[in-house]
Design a protein around this motif. Structure first.
Motif, short mmCIF file in Angstrom:
data_model
loop_
_atom_site.label_atom_id
_atom_site.label_comp_id
_atom_site.label_asym_id
_atom_site.label_seq_id
_atom_site.Cartn_x
_atom_site.Cartn_y
_atom_site.Cartn_z
N ALA A 138 0.82 -1.21 0.00
CA ALA A 138 0.00 0.00 0.00
C ALA A 138 0.86 1.26 0.00
N SER A 139 1.96 1.25 0.73
CA SER A 139 2.84 2.43 0.74
C SER A 139 3.42 2.69 -0.64
N GLN A 140 3.82 1.62 -1.32
CA GLN A 140 4.43 1.78 -2.64
C GLN A 140 3.39 2.18 -3.70
N ALA A 141 2.24 1.53 -3.68
CA ALA A 141 1.19 1.88 -4.64
C ALA A 141 0.73 3.31 -4.45
N THR A 142 0.66 3.77 -3.19
CA THR A 142 0.24 5.14 -2.92
C THR A 142 1.23 6.13 -3.49
N VAL A 143 2.51 5.90 -3.27
CA VAL A 143 3.53 6.82 -3.80
C VAL A 143 3.52 6.81 -5.32
N PHE A 144 3.47 5.64 -5.91
CA PHE A 144 3.42 5.55 -7.37
C PHE A 144 2.22 6.33 -7.93
N SER A 154 -3.91 0.30 5.67
CA SER A 154 -4.18 1.63 6.23
C SER A 154 -2.86 2.32 6.59
N ILE A 155 -1.96 1.59 7.23
CA ILE A 155 -0.64 2.13 7.55
C ILE A 155 0.07 2.57 6.28
N GLY A 156 0.10 1.69 5.29
CA GLY A 156 0.82 1.99 4.06
C GLY A 156 0.29 3.22 3.35
N ARG A 157 -1.02 3.34 3.27
CA ARG A 157 -1.60 4.53 2.61
C ARG A 157 -1.27 5.79 3.39
N ASN A 187 1.11 8.69 1.78
CA ASN A 187 0.58 10.04 1.62
C ASN A 187 1.42 11.05 2.40
N TYR A 188 1.78 10.71 3.61
CA TYR A 188 2.54 11.63 4.46
C TYR A 188 3.90 11.95 3.83
N VAL A 189 4.60 10.92 3.38
CA VAL A 189 5.91 11.13 2.78
C VAL A 189 5.80 11.98 1.53
#
Length: 391
Positions: free
Chosen positions: A309-315, A370-373, A377-379
């Motif tokens: 989720a963190s990677q997909a969000t940044v992409f 949820s953490i990943g998103r 987003n924050y980064v």
């Protein structure tokens, strides 16, 4: 990125079993971004900005920053890094290369200094819980909890590993717990009759911890392929890789903090001891085993779900869209090339793989995503922002 990936893939090259390679990726790419951005100037710096001229070589700055960080992290491979640096500087005008290299050297040293005492080299403290229902216990084949020091390490972007801590997992007596318990009990069993061949393949591919396509580098593989296919510029690539790897580090750190905060048992323990959970809708199976082996740390929240989720969000934020198709080739578990219609599709597969493998409940994945998103987003919204952007 290719050079570091090859280093991580080389047996024995990564020196410490207590340090995830994601730290190395985040450090190197943060340095490369600040080096390139010191010359280009399109964005706010991650950590530092070195005064220089536009005549400095961006390519030399990036390559020197990468080389210096990697030599500090993997000194036994200095000859390889020096060779790659020389190759990167071929054809660059000497005085421009020298100016760029100076920028890269300064930035790398500042990144290394900032991370010198970041907590990653601390001795992992022991983590042992009572045998009460719901408490994590060592799964078969595990000897001790690992990466217990990760939550206390210095983040790259978030204020702390608890900034985006999820709510507690559902109560053992709840309907949600029973539903997700029964799902993983059925589909994640080593002897499952309902898991499809594709689901089995997905579980095994994403479980390739000790193969060339370990989950530490999967999303970097994707980033290289997508960046090359779309022809993004050097400054864009520097920013993309820095955002991705910083979000990866801090997202994974948050999910580990959640694991050690809540200490929830893994499905294998939960299923074998279901007669102790107080839930009338769960039934024990003393002989139940998961398709893939459970890692040596608690269940909630899910690491893979967080990472994806963190990677997909940044992409998605970087490109302004999620539906960019790509392929990824896996080298372990028999090998496979899989196609994805977009970044979230791969992230969802990564999360679901742990249910298919029998080592996570679905609510673990919900919390992890949820953490990943949140971290992604924050980064993206707070670091390496376009100059003059107030949003």
């Amino acid at each position: 990125n290719r050079v570091l990936t090859e280093t991580v893939r080389t047996p024995g090259a990564h020196p410490s079993a207590t340090v995830f390679p994601v730290r190395s990726f985040a450090m190197m790419h943060a340095a490369m971004f600040d080096a390139v951005n010191s010359i280009d100037g399109s964005y706010t710096p991650y950590l530092t900005e070195v005064p220089t001229t536009r005549h400095s070589s961006i390519k030399a700055a990036a390559a020197q920053a990468a080389r210096d960080v990697l030599v500090a992290l993997y000194p036994s491979r200095q000859a390889i890094f020096d060779m790659e640096l020389a190759r990167s500087l071929e054809g660059v005008v000497e005085n421009r290369a020298g100016q760029g290299a100076r920028v890269g050297q300064i930035v790398a040293q500042r990144i290394l200094s900032a991370r010198a005492n970041d907590g990653w080299n601390a001795a992992p403290p022991p983590y042992v819980l009572s045998n009460a229902p719901g408490n994590w216990q060592l799964a078969p084949g595990n000897t001790a909890a690992t990466f217990t020091h990760y939550p206390s390490a210095l983040p790259f972007a978030t204020t702390s590993s608890s900034q985006f801590m999820p709510n507690p997992p559902p109560a053992l007596t709840s309907d949600e717990y029973a539903r997700d318990f029964n799902e993983v009990k059925e589909i994640g069993s080593a002897m499952s009759q309902t898991r499809t061949a594709e689901q089995t393949q997905v579980a095994r591919l994403w479980a390739n911890v000790n193969t060339p396509t370990t989950f530490f580098i999967v999303w970097n593989n994707v980033a290289r392929a997508v960046a090359l296919a779309r022809g993004t510029s050097t400054i864009e690539n520097a920013r993309l890789f820095a955002l991705l790897n910083i979000a990866h580090h801090d997202g994974l750190q948050t999910s580990f903090a959640s694991k050690y905060q809540y200490g929830l048992w893994r499905p294998v323990t939960a299923i074998r001891r279901a007669d102790e959970d107080g839930n009338p809708n769960t039934a024990p199976d003393a002989n139940w085993s998961s398709l893939v082996g459970a890692p040596p740390y608690p269940s909630y929240a899910g690491n893979m779900a967080t990472i994806g989720a963190s990677q997909a969000t940044v992409f998605s934020l970087f490109f302004g869209r999620d539906d960019i198709p790509f392929q990824h080739t896996w080298e372990g578990a028999g090998g496979a090339t899989r196609s994805y219609p977009g970044f979230t599709a791969m992230a969802d597969e990564e999360a679901n793989s742990r249910i298919y493998g029998g080592i996570h409940f679905r609510f673990d994945n919900v919390a992890g995503q949820s953490i990943g998103r949140n971290v992604g987003n924050y980064v993206f919204l707070n670091f390496m922002r376009p100059r003059g952007c107030d949003n």
